[in-house]
Scaffold this motif. Structure first.
Motif, PDB file in Angstrom:
ATOM      1  N   ALA A 162    -126.679  19.204  -7.823  1.00 32.99           N
ATOM      2  CA  ALA A 162    -127.299  19.703  -6.592  1.00 32.99           C
ATOM      3  C   ALA A 162    -127.128  21.211  -6.507  1.00 32.99           C
ATOM      4  N   MET A 163    -125.939  21.664  -6.829  1.00 33.22           N
ATOM      5  CA  MET A 163    -125.656  23.089  -6.781  1.00 33.22           C
ATOM      6  C   MET A 163    -126.556  23.847  -7.756  1.00 33.22           C
ATOM      7  N   LYS A 164    -126.661  23.333  -8.962  1.00 28.70           N
ATOM      8  CA  LYS A 164    -127.487  23.968  -9.991  1.00 28.70           C
ATOM      9  C   LYS A 164    -128.961  23.946  -9.590  1.00 28.70           C
ATOM     10  N   GLY A 165    -129.417  22.823  -9.041  1.00 30.67           N
ATOM     11  CA  GLY A 165    -130.827  22.678  -8.700  1.00 30.67           C
ATOM     12  C   GLY A 165    -131.247  23.399  -7.432  1.00 30.67           C
TER      13      GLY A 165
ATOM     14  N   GLY B  91    -137.724  28.713   4.849  1.00 28.71           N
ATOM     15  CA  GLY B  91    -138.235  30.071   4.719  1.00 28.71           C
ATOM     16  C   GLY B  91    -137.224  31.144   4.375  1.00 28.71           C
ATOM     17  N   LYS B  92    -135.954  30.733   4.161  1.00 30.88           N
ATOM     18  CA  LYS B  92    -134.907  31.709   3.810  1.00 30.88           C
ATOM     19  C   LYS B  92    -134.208  31.253   2.536  1.00 30.88           C
ATOM     20  N   GLY B  93    -133.729  32.223   1.781  1.00 35.10           N
ATOM     21  CA  GLY B  93    -132.917  31.899   0.615  1.00 35.10           C
ATOM     22  C   GLY B  93    -131.522  31.519   1.067  1.00 35.10           C
ATOM     23  N   TYR B  94    -130.862  30.630   0.352  1.00 33.43           N
ATOM     24  CA  TYR B  94    -129.492  30.280   0.706  1.00 33.43           C
ATOM     25  C   TYR B  94    -128.628  30.203  -0.535  1.00 33.43           C
ATOM     26  N   LYS B  95    -127.352  30.260  -0.360  1.00 29.80           N
ATOM     27  CA  LYS B  95    -126.376  30.285  -1.443  1.00 29.80           C
ATOM     28  C   LYS B  95    -125.433  29.106  -1.282  1.00 29.80           C
TER      29      LYS B  95
ATOM     30  N   ASP C 145    -132.178  11.613 -16.239  1.00 27.20           N
ATOM     31  CA  ASP C 145    -132.423  12.483 -15.096  1.00 27.20           C
ATOM     32  C   ASP C 145    -131.674  12.008 -13.850  1.00 27.20           C
ATOM     33  N   ARG C 146    -130.966  12.914 -13.185  1.00 30.89           N
ATOM     34  CA  ARG C 146    -130.173  12.573 -11.990  1.00 30.89           C
ATOM     35  C   ARG C 146    -131.047  12.091 -10.840  1.00 30.89           C
TER      36      ARG C 146
ATOM     37  N   ALA D 132    -131.196  15.433   3.491  1.00 28.34           N
ATOM     38  CA  ALA D 132    -132.250  14.839   2.658  1.00 28.34           C
ATOM     39  C   ALA D 132    -132.443  15.629   1.361  1.00 28.34           C
ATOM     40  N   LEU D 133    -132.356  16.935   1.455  1.00 24.79           N
ATOM     41  CA  LEU D 133    -132.499  17.796   0.285  1.00 24.79           C
ATOM     42  C   LEU D 133    -131.401  17.492  -0.743  1.00 24.79           C
ATOM     43  N   PHE D 134    -130.153  17.381  -0.279  1.00 24.79           N
ATOM     44  CA  PHE D 134    -129.032  17.116  -1.179  1.00 24.79           C
ATOM     45  C   PHE D 134    -129.013  15.663  -1.659  1.00 24.79           C
ATOM     46  N   GLU D 135    -129.533  14.748  -0.862  1.00 28.66           N
ATOM     47  CA  GLU D 135    -129.557  13.334  -1.258  1.00 28.66           C
ATOM     48  C   GLU D 135    -130.502  13.078  -2.425  1.00 28.66           C
TER      49      GLU D 135
END
Length: 145
Positions: free
Chosen positions: A126-129, A137-141, A44-45, A95-98
């Motif tokens: 990270a991209m996949k997850g 509160g918003k979706g992002y791409k 697991d990454r 922090a989310l990407f780390e």
């Protein structure tokens, strides 16, 4: 699968010791000592990232060991473009990407951000997850650039 490099091993280090250290963080699929370094493979990454952060410079038999993600030949740095984020959330976004690996730069500009990750596999995980998930509160791409 994540391959981890463990350098500066003391001579008395054993494979069982190395496995024991890393097993606290997740499943080890492979572990091999070669001279004064080792390679540890984890499933697991996120677990591997936590192990790398926790065990880097850990003193094994009094010697601080070097623990880092192993970089393959074709794994260069990746710049990710994240759409639909707000200014001022740089630290939260970093922090989310780390959670997936090392982030060398994170900058929010207007309503998008750039996240730089030196390891291709970590960036793709990270991209996949995180792609199409919710942040503030918003979706992002996420787009690799």
């Amino acid at each position: 699968m994540v391959k981890i490099f463990v350098g500066n091993l003391p001579q008395e280090a054993t494979e069982d010791e190395i496995r024991g250290l890393f097993a606290e963080y997740g499943t080890i699929t492979e572990c091999a000592i070669v001279k004064n370094f080792a390679f540890v493979h984890m499933d697991d990454r996120k677990a591997a990232t936590k192990a790398i952060r926790s065990l880097h410079l850990y003193k094994l038999h009094g010697t601080p060991i070097n623990v880092e993600a192993s970089h393959g030949k074709n794994q260069g740095p990746v710049k990710l473009h994240i759409a639909n984020v707000e200014k001022g959330c740089d630290d939260e976004l970093r922090a989310l990407f780390e959670e997936y690996g090392t982030v060398t730069e994170c900058a929010v500009v207007k309503n998008f951000a750039f996240v730089h990750m030196p390891n291709y596999d970590e960036a793709m995980d990270a991209m996949k997850g995180l792609d199409n998930s919710e942040f503030q509160g918003k979706g992002y791409k996420i787009i690799a650039g």
